[in-house]
Design a protein around this motif. Structure first.
Motif, short mmCIF file in Angstrom:
data_model
loop_
_atom_site.label_atom_id
_atom_site.label_comp_id
_atom_site.label_asym_id
_atom_site.label_seq_id
_atom_site.Cartn_x
_atom_site.Cartn_y
_atom_site.Cartn_z
N TRP A 182 48.94 18.89 39.65
CA TRP A 182 49.73 19.80 38.82
C TRP A 182 50.41 19.03 37.69
CZ3 TRP A 182 49.66 24.69 37.94
CH2 TRP A 182 50.71 25.29 37.22
N GLY A 186 49.16 20.67 34.56
CA GLY A 186 50.18 21.65 34.22
C GLY A 186 50.56 21.65 32.75
N TRP A 189 48.36 23.68 30.25
CA TRP A 189 48.41 25.13 30.22
C TRP A 189 49.41 25.62 29.16
CZ3 TRP A 189 48.18 27.50 35.78
CH2 TRP A 189 46.99 27.11 36.38
#
Length: 194
Positions: A182, A186, A189
């Motif tokens: 993540w 992350g 995104w």
């Protein structure tokens, strides 16, 4: 509260593109832990039950009643209605002769106020030592069953707890990997493409 769909049996072993290697390892750990838990519990319980039953059966065969005599007056006063319940008895000193001819002394429960020389029935082992009354067959069965259950549960707890600890470690490792992934993906995104 998250919605959970219908429970699918053996989902960890089915083909699934989302199944990770960690899921398969955890599935085998859970299966192995449950199998070892059941086997250890059953085998330990049955072994303990058999051992206790054999020991109590041996006591019933080897232990014998013997006649003993009070060496001194028992404490208390004799009642009009002598009772045999252990709650209304006192400790008295007795002497008896073992099968080998040796003399032994000890303390047993007797009626209060019993005079010196009063005959008392006692139980002795093959060496002539004072023992308690052996358990009846029904008492032995109950006692051995209870001990077997306790030993079985105790033996089953070890692999069960070991499996839970191992699954907890696998879960923490999986979550750590998710955090790492993540942290890597992350931020991507948040970018907008025009």
């Amino acid at each position: 509260m998250a919605f959970r769909g219908p429970k699918v049996w053996l989902w960890r072993w089915r083909r699934n593109p989302l199944r990770r290697r960690a899921d398969a390892v955890e599935a085998w750990v859970v299966l192995g832990a449950w199998l070892v838990t059941v086997l250890a519990g059953v085998l330990a319980g049955l072994t303990a039950t058999r051992s206790v039953e054999d020991g109590l059966a041996r006591e019933r065969v080897e232990w014998r009643q013997a006649a003993a005599r009070l060496t001194e007056k028992a404490p208390g006063t004799a009642s009009d209605h002598p009772s045999t319940s252990s709650g209304e008895q006192v400790w008295g000193n007795v002497r008896w002769t073992a099968p080998d001819g040796s003399t032994h002394t000890g303390q047993v429960r007797v009626a209060p106020g019993s005079g010196a020389g009063t005959a008392v029935t006692i139980w002795t082992d093959p060496q002539g030592h004072l023992v308690s009354r052996p358990a009846t067959a029904a008492q032995a069965q109950l006692r051995s069953s209870l001990i077997g259950v306790l030993v079985g549960l105790s033996a089953a707890a070890v692999p069960f707890i070991g499996g839970r600890v191992l699954c907890g470690r696998l879960e923490r490792r999986r979550l750590s990997r998710w955090d790492t992934e993540w942290a890597r993906f992350g931020p991507l995104w948040g970018r907008k493409t025009s």
